[in-house]
Design a protein around this motif. Structure first.
Motif, mmCIF file in Angstrom:
data_model
loop_
_atom_site.group_PDB
_atom_site.id
_atom_site.type_symbol
_atom_site.label_atom_id
_atom_site.label_comp_id
_atom_site.label_asym_id
_atom_site.label_seq_id
_atom_site.Cartn_x
_atom_site.Cartn_y
_atom_site.Cartn_z
ATOM 1 N N PHE A 174 36.705 17.034 31.738
ATOM 2 C CA PHE A 174 36.560 17.610 30.397
ATOM 3 C C PHE A 174 35.600 18.796 30.432
ATOM 4 N N LEU A 175 34.495 18.645 31.148
ATOM 5 C CA LEU A 175 33.531 19.743 31.258
ATOM 6 C C LEU A 175 34.146 20.948 31.964
ATOM 7 N N THR A 176 34.953 20.694 32.988
ATOM 8 C CA THR A 176 35.601 21.792 33.715
ATOM 9 C C THR A 176 36.496 22.600 32.796
ATOM 10 N N ALA A 177 37.332 21.915 32.027
ATOM 11 C CA ALA A 177 38.248 22.615 31.125
ATOM 12 C C ALA A 177 37.519 23.226 29.937
ATOM 13 N N TRP A 178 36.476 22.563 29.469
ATOM 14 C CA TRP A 178 35.752 23.019 28.285
ATOM 15 C C TRP A 178 34.933 24.284 28.569
ATOM 16 N N GLU A 179 34.355 24.367 29.747
ATOM 17 C CA GLU A 179 33.435 25.462 30.059
ATOM 18 C C GLU A 179 34.075 26.601 30.852
ATOM 19 N N GLU A 180 35.320 26.435 31.291
ATOM 20 C CA GLU A 180 35.926 27.443 32.168
ATOM 21 C C GLU A 180 36.103 28.776 31.448
ATOM 22 N N PHE A 181 35.736 29.851 32.121
ATOM 23 C CA PHE A 181 35.795 31.186 31.507
ATOM 24 C C PHE A 181 36.697 32.187 32.238
ATOM 25 N N PRO A 182 36.565 32.383 33.569
ATOM 26 C CA PRO A 182 37.293 33.487 34.218
ATOM 27 C C PRO A 182 38.807 33.418 34.034
ATOM 28 N N TRP A 183 39.398 32.235 34.280
ATOM 29 C CA TRP A 183 40.854 32.138 34.190
ATOM 30 C C TRP A 183 41.327 32.274 32.739
ATOM 31 N N ALA A 184 40.622 31.653 31.815
ATOM 32 C CA ALA A 184 40.997 31.761 30.403
ATOM 33 C C ALA A 184 40.884 33.203 29.921
ATOM 34 N N ASN A 185 39.879 33.909 30.388
ATOM 35 C CA ASN A 185 39.701 35.313 30.001
ATOM 36 C C ASN A 185 40.781 36.200 30.620
ATOM 37 N N THR A 186 41.337 35.762 31.739
ATOM 38 C CA THR A 186 42.391 36.534 32.406
ATOM 39 C C THR A 186 43.746 36.338 31.739
ATOM 40 N N VAL A 187 44.032 35.111 31.329
ATOM 41 C CA VAL A 187 45.370 34.771 30.836
ATOM 42 C C VAL A 187 45.513 35.012 29.335
ATOM 43 N N ILE A 188 44.462 34.701 28.567
ATOM 44 C CA ILE A 188 44.558 34.746 27.108
ATOM 45 C C ILE A 188 44.015 36.072 26.584
ATOM 46 N N ASP B 13 44.994 37.045 23.037
ATOM 47 C CA ASP B 13 44.987 36.904 21.587
ATOM 48 C C ASP B 13 43.707 36.195 21.136
ATOM 49 N N ASP B 14 42.985 36.784 20.177
ATOM 50 C CA ASP B 14 41.731 36.196 19.691
ATOM 51 C C ASP B 14 41.936 34.791 19.146
ATOM 52 N N LEU B 15 43.046 34.534 18.477
ATOM 53 C CA LEU B 15 43.292 33.228 17.870
ATOM 54 C C LEU B 15 43.670 32.167 18.894
ATOM 55 N N LYS B 16 44.020 32.575 20.111
ATOM 56 C CA LYS B 16 44.410 31.619 21.151
ATOM 57 C C LYS B 16 43.317 31.420 22.190
ATOM 58 N N ARG B 17 42.220 32.121 22.028
ATOM 59 C CA ARG B 17 41.155 32.014 23.016
ATOM 60 C C ARG B 17 40.367 30.724 22.854
ATOM 61 N N THR B 18 39.674 30.339 23.935
ATOM 62 C CA THR B 18 38.838 29.152 23.911
ATOM 63 C C THR B 18 37.388 29.555 23.614
ATOM 64 N N LEU B 19 36.524 28.555 23.426
ATOM 65 C CA LEU B 19 35.145 28.826 23.003
ATOM 66 C C LEU B 19 34.344 29.694 23.974
ATOM 67 N N PRO B 20 34.412 29.486 25.290
ATOM 68 C CA PRO B 20 33.627 30.365 26.184
ATOM 69 C C PRO B 20 33.940 31.841 25.993
ATOM 70 N N ILE B 21 35.211 32.173 25.762
ATOM 71 C CA ILE B 21 35.567 33.573 25.542
ATOM 72 C C ILE B 21 35.042 34.040 24.193
ATOM 73 N N ALA B 22 35.108 33.152 23.187
ATOM 74 C CA ALA B 22 34.599 33.510 21.861
ATOM 75 C C ALA B 22 33.102 33.800 21.910
ATOM 76 N N ILE B 23 32.362 33.002 22.674
ATOM 77 C CA ILE B 23 30.916 33.221 22.807
ATOM 78 C C ILE B 23 30.634 34.552 23.483
ATOM 79 N N SER B 24 31.395 34.873 24.521
ATOM 80 C CA SER B 24 31.167 36.131 25.236
ATOM 81 C C SER B 24 31.469 37.338 24.361
ATOM 82 N N GLY B 25 32.269 37.153 23.308
ATOM 83 C CA GLY B 25 32.616 38.266 22.436
ATOM 84 C C GLY B 25 31.449 38.828 21.665
#
Length: 284
Positions: free
Chosen positions: A210-224, A226-238
Motif C-alpha cells: 500500500f505504501l509503495t503504490a500510495w507514495e510512488e511518484f516517477p512512474w505516475a508522473n510519467t504516465v498520467i 490529466d490533473d483529474l486523474k493524477r495521484t496525491l504525490p503528483i498533486a503535492i508536487s504541483g
C-alpha cells in the motif's frame, strides 16, 4: 561483584533508552514540523528568525480549508485510494498463489522460477521506465489509472511472494492431505487452508505494498497527464513554484491529509502485522 554487574546492566539499560529516545525524536520531529507548518499562515513561513512552532494566535486552518475546497484534490485522493487498494488486493492473491505453488508443488524449473523472482527484487522499478512506457503505449493505458496498477503489482509481487512463501512452508502439509482425502481440490486447500493461515504474512506485505503504490511518484508522473486523474504525490508536487514561490502551507497541509489513509491501514492491520513479525522471529 554482584553490585558491579547490576550497575553495568543499569548503565546499558539507560544507554539503550537514550538511544531509543533519540531515534524516536529523529523520526517524529519532521512530522511535528510538517503539522506545525500546515497550521501556519503562508506569510509566517518566511519570517526571520524562523520559529519551529507557531504562536497560538497564528494557528490557522486556512491551508486545510483551501485543500478541502479544491475539487481536484478530492479526485486525486480518490485516485490514490483506488490505485493503492486494487494494487494491494491483486498483489495479495497473485503472490499468495505463487507462494503456494512454489512451496507445495514440485515441477520442472521451480527453483529457477523462485531464483528469478528473487533476482527481480534487486532491480528498481524506476530503472525500467523506458521499456515500461513503451509497453504502456502498446497496451493503450497512457493517461489512465489502469496504466499504474499492473506495473505497481509487478513491482511488489517478488517481495510479497518471498515473504508469504515462508508462511506457507510453516503450515503442516497434513492439513493439505486431510483436505484432499475429504474430496477437496487444490483451490479448496488454497482458499480454505492457505489464505486463512497466511493472513498475518499477507497483512504484513500488504502494508508495504500500500505504501509503495500510495507514495510512488516517477512512474505516475510519467504516465498520467490529466490533473483529474493524477495521484496525491503528483498533486503535492504541483505546489512547488506554482506562484513564483512554493506554497509550503498547502504542501504540508496536503501531506498531513495524505497520512490519514496510511495510519488507517496500519492501525487496521497492526494485529496481523505484529503476528507476522512474531511468527517470523519464532519460526524463522
Amino acid at each position: 561483584m554482584g553490585n558491579l554487574k547490576i550497575s553495568k546492566k543499569a548503565v546499558y539499560k539507560r544507554i539503550t533508552y537514550i538511544i531509543l529516545t533519540l531515534g524516536l525524536i529523529i523520526v517524529v520531529l519532521p512530522m511535528i514540523y510538517m503539522l506545525s507548518t500546515a497550521l501556519k499562515p503562508n506569510g509566517a513561513l518566511y519570517e526571520y528568525p524562523p520559529r519551529f512552532f507557531p504562536k497560538i494566535k497564528e494557528i490557522t486552518l486556512e491551508n486545510f480549508q483551501y485543500i478541502l475546497h479544491q475539487k481536484k484534490f478530492g479526485n486525486n485522493f480518490i485516485n490514490s485510494i483506488f490505485v493503492s487498494t486494487v494494487t494491494v488486493a491483486i498483489a495479495a492473491i497473485v503472490a499468495a498463489a505463487m507462494a503456494f505453488c512454489i512451496a507445495r508443488f514440485k515441477f520442472p524449473g521451480r527453483k529457477f522460477l523462485f531464483t528469478f523472482i528473487m533476482l527481480t527484487m534487486i532491480i528498481p522499478g524506476t530503472t525500467l521506465i523506458v521499456p515500461q512506457y513503451e509497453l504502456a503505449v502498446k497496451l493503450k493505458v497512457i493517461n489512465k489509472l489502469s496504466g499504474l496498477i499492473p506495473f505497481y503489482v509487478a513491482w511488489v509481487i517478488p517481495y510479497s511472494t518471498f515473504m508469504i512463501k515462508g508462511f506457507v512452508e510453516n503450515i503442516p502439509r497434513e492439513l493439505d492431505e486431510a483436505t484432499y482425502i475429504d474430496g477437496g481440490s487444490v483451490f479448496t486447500v488454497f482458499f480454505r487452508i492457505i489464505l486463512p493461515l497466511t493472513k498475518p504474512g499477507i497483512a504484513s506485505v500488504s502494508i508495504f505494498n500500500f505504501l509503495t503504490a500510495w507514495e510512488e511518484f516517477p512512474w505516475a508522473n510519467t504516465v498520467i497527464n490529466d490533473d483529474l486523474k493524477r495521484t496525491l504525490p503528483i498533486a503535492i508536487s504541483g505546489f512547488f513554484g506554482q506562484h513564483q514561490f512554493t506554497q509550503w502551507g498547502y504542501v504540508f497541509a496536503l501531506s498531513v491529509l495524505s497520512l490519514i489513509p496510511i495510519l488507517v491501514v496500519f492501525i487496521s492491520c497492526q494485529r496481523f502485522f505484529i503476528e507476522g513479525l512474531t511468527a517470523g522471529s519464532v519460526k524463522g
